[in-house]
Design an enzyme around this catalytic site. Structure first.
Site, PDB file in Angstrom:
ATOM      1  N   THR A  11     -13.804 -14.549  19.545  1.00 13.07           N
ATOM      2  CA  THR A  11     -12.991 -15.689  19.997  1.00 13.07           C
ATOM      3  C   THR A  11     -13.738 -16.987  19.709  1.00 13.07           C
ATOM      4  OG1 THR A  11     -11.613 -16.521  21.812  1.00 13.07           O
ATOM      5  CG2 THR A  11     -13.792 -15.710  22.415  1.00 13.07           C
ATOM      6  N   ASN A  12     -13.333 -18.082  20.327  1.00 17.01           N
ATOM      7  CA  ASN A  12     -13.993 -19.375  20.107  1.00 17.01           C
ATOM      8  C   ASN A  12     -14.096 -20.103  21.443  1.00 17.01           C
ATOM      9  OD1 ASN A  12     -11.458 -20.965  20.500  1.00 17.01           O
ATOM     10  ND2 ASN A  12     -10.857 -19.719  18.747  1.00 17.01           N
ATOM     11  N   ARG A  13     -14.598 -21.324  21.412  1.00 21.65           N
ATOM     12  CA  ARG A  13     -14.916 -22.017  22.670  1.00 21.65           C
ATOM     13  C   ARG A  13     -13.750 -22.775  23.288  1.00 21.65           C
ATOM     14  NH1 ARG A  13     -20.382 -21.834  23.253  1.00 21.65           N
ATOM     15  NH2 ARG A  13     -21.596 -21.672  21.333  1.00 21.65           N
ATOM     16  N   SER A  14     -12.564 -22.614  22.749  1.00 22.95           N
ATOM     17  CA  SER A  14     -11.436 -23.385  23.298  1.00 22.95           C
ATOM     18  C   SER A  14     -11.163 -22.998  24.754  1.00 22.95           C
ATOM     19  CB  SER A  14     -10.178 -23.109  22.470  1.00 22.95           C
ATOM     20  OG  SER A  14      -9.058 -23.634  23.134  1.00 22.95           O
ATOM     21  N   ALA A  39      -6.602 -22.917  19.376  1.00 23.42           N
ATOM     22  CA  ALA A  39      -7.666 -22.661  18.404  1.00 23.42           C
ATOM     23  C   ALA A  39      -7.458 -21.228  17.928  1.00 23.42           C
ATOM     24  CB  ALA A  39      -9.025 -22.837  19.062  1.00 23.42           C
TER      25      ALA A  39
END
Ligand code: CTP
Length: 410
Positions: free
Chosen positions: A219-222, A286
């Site tokens: 995943t990502n930091r959103s 994101a």
């Protein structure tokens, strides 16, 4: 209500006037944050307490919070309310009764006007929001249920109650709704005639999760905060809003339709199905650009010293969903902000792109604030200062509303 309320009612030419009715429930103290939020958001809040409510909380508390006189008895107080309840009722843009006891609910359902609050409700044409709070047995009693149904049939908005621990120590329905639920309903009602009324806006939010095995994912930091702020801001300007959201830790907004998704593919499917009916698609999510090319059926064990994951491209949602609606993208960049954002705007054929520099420590992913530059397809560039995400959302929606107005969509 993700942000401290500040400019909820930007399209109001004057401060909205709200009557906050407080009745005799142990939850009366919970009306204080409601009064405080509304006052901070720019509303003129006139509190009317029943006599029973004053046994639980002092009128002085509300006076201090709202900076306005508090009314209690009909013809007694030397205040602007005395003998003027009719004009107060007429001036109100909205009435909220929080908490509302079984007694006041019964009186309103029957049209009884023997105290200032009931009298004011009866004399007003403003929408009424009711947040019941009482013992579970009282709430479940068919008399109370009938009374609530009667009020609902007359377009009163009933918020809550929730189930949980009650003052009696028992568990059950009757707990006062959360402050944010009440505020969200109020914002939606006051925003109903905003500049996005009759528009349908689809917003995506959060970071998608691409599974590797049953326990792991990429995943990502959103945080989803920007997308949620956009959904709430659009709702508070009168739009019908659909939020397609990847997993987040945020409170779910009231008055917004929500589709929960996890992966980029699920977000694509959900968005593709709804976008053709929308007036605008705002892709604040994101979305993972790559996903593991296969998902292990069982948990991957740590055996080898090195592990290589093979990734494949996900569908570019924004680039592939086209139609007769405004398309807004985000460009989260760590280098060449404007150049990269302009490239994405043209490559994806967008109407607007919202660019932010993710190397700024005080804005962007996870932060409550954002510093963005909005570029439109006509080449206009608007660099905004650091602002709360809710305010950034309104700036973006100003441009969406202007595009829609020019297109004359209905
Ligand atoms: N986006 C999308 N589908 C994807 C990836 C991104 O719809 N698979 C959307 C995002 O929601 C955002 C915009 O496209 O509104 C730009 O996303 P970004 O990741 O910054 O750009 P990419 O086009 O993916 O390019 P890169 O990752 O190379 O910067």
């Amino acid at each position: 209500m993700q942000d401290t309320c500040q400019h909820f009612w930007q399209h109001w030419q004057h401060s909205p006037r709200i009557i906050l009715g407080v009745t005799g429930s142990i939850a009366a103290y919970k009306a204080v944050p409601v009064a405080s939020h509304l006052t901070q958001a720019g509303a003129k809040v006139d509190v009317i307490m029943t006599k029973a409510a004053t046994g639980f909380i002092s009128p002085l508390t509300f006076r201090a919070i709202t900076g306005r006189p508090v009314a209690i008895e009909m013809f007694e107080l030397a205040s602007e309310f005395s003998l003027e309840h009719i004009s107060l009722a007429e001036a109100a843009n909205l009435i909220v009764i929080a908490p509302a006891t079984a007694n006041v609910i019964a009186k309103l359902a029957a049209g009884i006007a023997d105290d200032l609050l009931c009298c004011t409700v009866l004399a007003s044409k403003a929408p009424v929001v009711i947040a019941p709070a009482m013992d579970a047995n009282m709430y479940e009693n068919s008399i109370t249920q009938d009374n609530l149904s009667k009020l609902e049939a007359r377009n009163f908005i009933i918020v809550g109650p929730r189930s949980g621990r009650l003052a009696s120590g028992k568990e059950g329905p009757g707990r006062f709704a959360e402050t944010h639920e009440i505020i969200d309903h109020i914002c939606q009602l006051l925003g109903a005639n905003g500049d996005l009324a009759n528009r349908y806006i689809v917003v995506t939010a959060g970071g998608t999760q691409e599974p590797i095995d049953p326990v792991r994912y990429i995943t990502n930091r959103s945080s989803g905060k920007m997308g949620y702020a956009l959904a709430e801001a659009a709702r508070d300007r009168g739009a019908k809003v659909l939020l397609v959201t990847a997993p987040t830790c945020l409170t779910r907004p009231v008055g917004v339709d929500i589709i929960d998704v996890t992966t980029a593919q699920e977000m694509y499917q959900a968005t593709k199905d709804v976008a053709p009916q929308a007036n605008a698609l705002i892709m604040a999510a994101a979305v993972a650009d790559y996903r593991p090319s296969s998902i292990a059926k069982d948990k991957i064990k740590k055996e080898a010293d090195r592990l290589t994951l093979e990734l494949e491209r996900t569908q570019d949602i924004l680039a592939s969903i086209k139609g007769d609606f405004i398309r807004v993208g985000f460009a989260a960049e760590s280098t060449n902000l404007l150049e990269n954002a302009k490239h994405k705007l043209h490559q994806k054929g967008l109407d607007l792109i919202v660019a932010n520099d993710i190397t700024d420590s005080d804005s962007g992913f996870g932060a409550d604030n954002n510093r963005v530059t909005i570029i439109d397809r006509e080449g206009n560039i608007d660099s905004l200062p650091l602002l709360p995400k809710r305010e950034v959302a309104d700036k973006i929606l100003d441009k969406v509303a202007a595009f829609l107005a020019r297109r004359g969509k209905g």
